[in-house]
Write an enzyme that holds these catalytic residues in place. Structure first.
Site, PDB file in Angstrom:
ATOM      1  N   SER A   1      35.138  37.427  29.610  1.00 36.11           N
ATOM      2  CA  SER A   1      34.271  38.445  29.798  1.00 36.11           C
ATOM      3  C   SER A   1      34.699  39.392  28.862  1.00 36.11           C
ATOM      4  CB  SER A   1      34.487  39.061  31.318  1.00 36.11           C
ATOM      5  OG  SER A   1      34.567  40.098  31.072  1.00 36.11           O
ATOM      6  N   LYS A   2      33.742  40.212  28.245  1.00 33.98           N
ATOM      7  CA  LYS A   2      33.678  41.286  27.405  1.00 33.98           C
ATOM      8  C   LYS A   2      34.782  42.231  27.752  1.00 33.98           C
ATOM      9  CE  LYS A   2      29.378  43.855  28.917  1.00 33.98           C
ATOM     10  NZ  LYS A   2      28.341  44.347  28.457  1.00 33.98           N
ATOM     11  N   ARG A   3      35.055  42.248  29.083  1.00 28.11           N
ATOM     12  CA  ARG A   3      35.906  43.178  29.135  1.00 28.11           C
ATOM     13  C   ARG A   3      37.431  43.055  28.897  1.00 28.11           C
ATOM     14  NH1 ARG A   3      33.264  42.948  34.059  1.00 28.11           N
ATOM     15  NH2 ARG A   3      34.582  41.377  34.946  1.00 28.11           N
TER      16      ARG A   3
END
Length: 496
Positions: A261-263
């Site tokens: 995920s982009k997190r």
């Protein structure tokens, strides 16, 4: 056997996710392996998530990666969105009349029904089910509303959706090429909304209609759609259509075995391209995240991937995206790429770091090319090249402990003097001088081996590591060598 036809059908919600690229890649590899067609379709029925420019970005990412579309949505020579193929439109928002026709057919045959439940009722129902520990799902209140009554309510202006009318307590079976036979009972499944109140179909309705009408033989998508597949199988049956093969791919995971995920950092193709990964490196590595080739070979060209690819070798569990392994694979392509191509691709990265302007590079291209040639083996991606060549620009700083140890050796001032004396004998530094000067210094001083080469390297580059010393001497040239050798005196033990 029918001609293999596969499709990649993303939503235009932003940049292409690395997991999406892998799905597209596996579709593409299977199509090419079997002499089939790779279709790009855009699923934009959720208008609230549409991002301007996302379709163009998506096509650019696929083209850059070498995953080329045979049919569907493409860009023309001016960069405008267009389509090629005989099964269009390939953008779902342009197919609403088609979906409406089949939704009406399902209603008439009793496989779907109108639902008038308000958002408030549905939210209250889900909350009640959660409190009771049940899986939230529609309770079927509107299943008993007759078509005649429903049409009267619609004419009176009531909002409605259309839902799939699943049979009670029936096992729906299908075969998945990765997971084998799958059986799910309809009592575990919701009466899925097929047509929303805004007249747009949901994914579940549109995907079945589109895949059938476009002749898709193999549906290759992420495992998150596995639980929805029984609804799709039932829709095929209700509409009297043959069911295609299903392939549900494992999720791409981060090193903590959670969904990428982009997190956690870079996740889009654009992110990796911006860091200077080469398309061949990214594609080669990505193919290995969840699939393994025959034998031990891991460096595979697109043609070799196509030749070896099969769904039998795709694993069921999630594939971990290992950035170190990606760097190792990409470094191979950095070394083997055409030098001129690497030089061109590196220009924006060099310019961005302020080492040279593009004009300076163009005016000194052969010098620049030689510089890139001697450092590229030490870079795993393009954005590391500025760091690799930075020692050639500006003032030399001796900061590493190992470098300080070398420059502070007792005999270093003697070496610096000898090198400067040799430089006085030439007008300019050519390759012949660069290749012979160290032998001349050795003969003059009697210093040899590590005691000769290491201090000189530190004096002119600031570090004990780096590319071939002869190449550094040649590329620096007489003026810079004189400047650096003199500047190095301040680091010697004599000047401490």
């Amino acid at each position: 056997m029918n001609r293999v036809r596969v499709r990649f059908a993303p939503s235009p919600t932003g940049f292409l996710h690395i997991g999406g690229l892998r799905t597209a890649l596996y579709n593409y590899l299977y199509a090419k392996k079997n002499g089939g067609d790779f279709i790009l379709r855009i699923e934009d029925t959720d208008r609230t998530r549409y991002v301007e420019g996302a379709i163009e970005n998506l096509i650019h990412a696929l083209d850059w990666s070498g995953v080329h579309v045979d049919e569907g949505v493409v860009l023309d020579e001016e960069g405008n969105i267009t389509e090629k193929g005989e099964c269009g439109p390939y953008i779902q928002s342009n197919r609403l009349d088609i979906y409406r026709k089949y939704v009406d057919e399902l209603i008439e045959k009793g496989y779907a029904y109108y639902c008038f439940c308000s958002v408030e009722r549905l939210e209250a129902l889900r909350e009640e089910q959660r409190i009771k520990g049940k899986v939230p799902k529609y309770d079927g209140l509107c299943r008993s509303v007759s078509i005649e009554e429903a049409k009267k309510r619609i004419e009176a202006g009531e909002d409605y959706v259309v839902r799939l009318k699943l049979p009670h307590d029936r096992n729906i079976r299908f075969h998945d090429l990765v997971r084998g036979d799958v059986v799910i009972n309809t009592d575990e499944i919701d009466d899925q909304v097929l047509m929303k109140s805004d007249g747009f179909p949901t994914y579940h309705m549109a995907v079945v209609v589109d895949d059938h009408l476009m002749g898709v033989t193999h549906i290759v998508r992420g495992e998150e759609w596995l639980s929805s597949t029984p609804k799709h199988v039932y829709l095929y049956e209700a509409l009297g259509w043959d069911v295609p093969e299903f392939v549900h791919l494992p999720t791409v995971l981060n090193k903590d075995h959670k969904k990428l995920s982009k997190r956690q950092g870079d996740v889009s193709v654009e992110d990796f391209r911006g860091k200077g990964y080469l398309p061949e490196g990214l594609i080669n590595y990505l193919a290995l995240v969840g699939w393994s080739p025959d034998g031990e070979q891991e460096i595979l060209s697109m043609d070799e991937l196509i030749d070896q690819f099969s769904f039998e070798k795709v694993v069921k569990s999630g594939g971990v995206f290992d950035i170190d392994k990606l760097n190792w694979v990409n470094a191979h392509y950095m070394r083997s790429y055409d030098l001129d191509k690497i030089c061109e691709l590196a220009i924006p990265f060099v310019v961005e770091k302020g080492l040279m302007t593009e004009e300076e590079i163009r005016n000194n291209y052969e010098w620049y090319k030689k510089l890139i040639e001697i450092v590229r083996d030490g870079a795993s991606k393009l954005d590391e090249i500025p760091e690799q060549i930075a020692f050639m620009f500006g003032e030399v700083k001796v900061e590493e402990e190992s470098a300080k140890e070398q420059i502070e050796l007792e005999h270093v001032p003697q070496l610096l003097d000898a090198f400067l004396e040799e430089l006085e004998t030439v007008e300019e530094v050519d390759e012949e001088f660069a290749g012979s000067v160290m032998k001349k210094i050795q003969k003059k001083t009697g210093i040899k081996g590590k005691n000769l080469f290491m201090p000189v390297r530190v004096a002119i580059s600031g570090t004990v590591h780096g590319p071939d010393l002869k190449a550094i001497i040649y590329l620096l040239g007489k003026e810079k060598l004189v400047e650096r050798l003199n500047a190095a005196r301040k680091y010697t033990k004599k000047n401490k």
